[in-house]
Design a protein around this motif. Structure first.
Motif, mmCIF file in Angstrom:
data_model
loop_
_atom_site.group_PDB
_atom_site.id
_atom_site.type_symbol
_atom_site.label_atom_id
_atom_site.label_comp_id
_atom_site.label_asym_id
_atom_site.label_seq_id
_atom_site.Cartn_x
_atom_site.Cartn_y
_atom_site.Cartn_z
ATOM 1 N N PRO A 194 -1.698 3.142 18.697
ATOM 2 C CA PRO A 194 -2.038 1.516 18.566
ATOM 3 C C PRO A 194 -2.616 1.266 17.299
ATOM 4 C CG PRO A 194 -3.590 2.739 20.300
ATOM 5 C CD PRO A 194 -2.860 3.778 19.270
ATOM 6 N N TYR A 195 -2.746 2.130 16.117
ATOM 7 C CA TYR A 195 -3.518 1.822 14.974
ATOM 8 C C TYR A 195 -2.435 1.762 13.836
ATOM 9 C CZ TYR A 195 -7.114 2.314 18.071
ATOM 10 O OH TYR A 195 -8.058 2.310 19.350
ATOM 11 N N ASN A 196 -2.337 0.821 12.977
ATOM 12 C CA ASN A 196 -1.492 0.987 11.664
ATOM 13 C C ASN A 196 -2.063 1.440 10.418
ATOM 14 O OD1 ASN A 196 0.829 -0.172 13.080
ATOM 15 N ND2 ASN A 196 -0.165 -2.215 12.826
ATOM 16 N N LYS A 197 -3.403 1.313 10.290
ATOM 17 C CA LYS A 197 -4.015 1.678 9.041
ATOM 18 C C LYS A 197 -5.145 2.654 9.610
ATOM 19 C CE LYS A 197 -5.973 0.124 4.703
ATOM 20 N NZ LYS A 197 -6.586 -1.261 3.980
ATOM 21 N N THR A 231 -1.098 14.810 5.836
ATOM 22 C CA THR A 231 0.501 14.984 5.511
ATOM 23 C C THR A 231 1.179 15.314 6.748
ATOM 24 O OG1 THR A 231 -0.156 15.977 3.213
ATOM 25 C CG2 THR A 231 2.030 16.330 4.391
ATOM 26 N N GLU A 232 0.597 16.040 7.519
ATOM 27 C CA GLU A 232 1.374 16.591 8.873
ATOM 28 C C GLU A 232 1.557 15.384 9.642
ATOM 29 O OE1 GLU A 232 1.041 19.651 12.615
ATOM 30 O OE2 GLU A 232 -0.497 19.539 10.981
ATOM 31 N N LEU A 233 0.518 14.155 9.615
ATOM 32 C CA LEU A 233 0.768 13.140 10.576
ATOM 33 C C LEU A 233 1.565 12.037 10.107
ATOM 34 C CD1 LEU A 233 -3.099 12.504 11.349
ATOM 35 C CD2 LEU A 233 -1.233 12.632 13.105
ATOM 36 N N GLN A 234 1.599 12.020 8.551
ATOM 37 C CA GLN A 234 2.371 10.891 7.946
ATOM 38 C C GLN A 234 4.074 11.596 8.139
ATOM 39 O OE1 GLN A 234 1.014 8.259 5.717
ATOM 40 N NE2 GLN A 234 2.726 7.521 6.609
ATOM 41 N N LYS A 250 10.162 7.303 12.929
ATOM 42 C CA LYS A 250 10.390 5.907 12.199
ATOM 43 C C LYS A 250 9.448 4.909 12.575
ATOM 44 C CE LYS A 250 15.442 6.945 12.015
ATOM 45 N NZ LYS A 250 15.200 7.463 10.819
ATOM 46 N N VAL A 251 8.158 5.553 12.629
ATOM 47 C CA VAL A 251 7.093 4.539 12.747
ATOM 48 C C VAL A 251 6.288 4.472 11.570
ATOM 49 C CG1 VAL A 251 4.909 4.504 14.117
ATOM 50 C CG2 VAL A 251 6.722 5.398 15.302
ATOM 51 N N GLN A 252 5.971 3.161 11.178
ATOM 52 C CA GLN A 252 5.397 3.013 9.768
ATOM 53 C C GLN A 252 3.878 2.876 9.989
ATOM 54 O OE1 GLN A 252 6.716 -0.542 7.841
ATOM 55 N NE2 GLN A 252 6.195 0.287 5.507
ATOM 56 N N LYS A 253 3.059 3.879 9.428
ATOM 57 C CA LYS A 253 1.663 3.923 9.304
ATOM 58 C C LYS A 253 1.121 4.107 7.971
ATOM 59 C CE LYS A 253 0.963 5.074 14.186
ATOM 60 N NZ LYS A 253 0.352 3.871 14.851
ATOM 61 N N GLN A 254 -0.011 3.568 7.614
ATOM 62 C CA GLN A 254 -0.545 3.906 6.383
ATOM 63 C C GLN A 254 -1.924 4.933 6.816
ATOM 64 O OE1 GLN A 254 -2.315 0.914 4.083
ATOM 65 N NE2 GLN A 254 -3.904 2.454 3.077
ATOM 66 N N ILE A 255 -1.738 6.257 6.330
ATOM 67 C CA ILE A 255 -2.830 7.407 6.871
ATOM 68 C C ILE A 255 -3.415 7.936 5.427
ATOM 69 C CG2 ILE A 255 -3.177 9.380 7.869
ATOM 70 C CD1 ILE A 255 -0.883 8.816 9.637
#
Length: 237
Positions: free
Chosen positions: A18-21, A47-50, A57-62
């Motif tokens: 549910p979270y983008n950042k 790195t693994e999550l990114q 193809k899910v955009q997230k900032q980690i």
């Protein structure tokens, strides 16, 4: 130290959906020693999550930050402003760190556990940790040669082994040494086998009230005065 193990990556991904950042918050103490939640592990998990989300193809900032201890307010306060900038914080501290970080942030930020906290233990060999203490609040190590029957006996027996031990091994897990055989050998080495003749009372499992609190005597007066002030304010409302 507290020993923990990282949760499976799929379980972590599911929590982060549910979270983008997201911030991966490492802890530089116990969980760094057991190679589960330190700076290196935080970087690897980021790195693994990114990569995993990119492949989906899910955009997230980690991002990632590691502080010295998540169980100590001063280290959380140092990065508090940064922590509040994220939708969720994936803490890879022990359960204490996850809860305390959430408290320091006023309960207004989503804190997610990246580890499963397992036990308090010691490093037996590089990469191998074993439990040594259950934190029962009623230590009997002086009577058992420094080997804890509560932790080292699978049944936490207080007056010798059960009938299932065989060739010095535990019946619950045959590869594990029987805790009471370890106690016997230690007392024999110390010349204190006579301690085994004493019948021990049932374990006082009520010695620690959960959640436990200890106030150092040097701080007791300060705490009492603070409580009085708070009670006075409540009465005036």
């Amino acid at each position: 130290m507290i020993v923990a193990k990282r949760k499976p990556i799929d379980e972590i991904k599911e929590m982060l959906k549910p979270y983008n950042k997201v911030l991966v918050l490492g802890c530089g103490s116990c969980v760094a020693i057991c190679m589960a939640g330190g700076e290196k592990e935080a970087g690897l998990l980021q790195t693994e999550l990114q990569m995993a989300f990119d492949m989906d193809k899910v955009q997230k900032q980690i991002d990632t930050i590691t502080i010295l201890r998540q169980c100590d307010r001063e280290y959380i306060e140092e990065v508090k402003d940064k922590l509040t900038q994220y939708d969720a914080i994936l803490s890879i501290a022990c359960g204490v760190g996850v809860q305390f970080t959430a408290e320091v942030l006023g309960g207004e930020k989503v804190l997610l556990p990246g580890l499963n906290t397992n036990f308090m233990g010691a490093t037996i060999q590089p990469g191998i940790w074993m439990e040594r203490c259950l934190g029962c609040g009623d230590c009997v190590l002086d009577e058992t040669g420094g080997v804890c029957p509560v932790t080292m006996c699978s049944k936490s027996l207080m007056n010798g082994p059960c009938g299932g031990h065989e060739k010095g091994k535990c019946e619950v897990e045959r590869t594990r040494d029987c805790g009471w055989v370890l106690i016997y050998k230690r007392l024999e080495k110390l010349g204190k086998l006579d301690l085994l003749k004493e019948i021990k009372l049932p374990k006082n499992y009520g010695a620690v009230k959960r959640p436990a609190t200890i106030i150092h005597e040097a701080y007791q007066t300060v705490t009492t005065e603070k409580q009085k002030d708070e009670e006075t304010k409540e009465l005036k409302k």
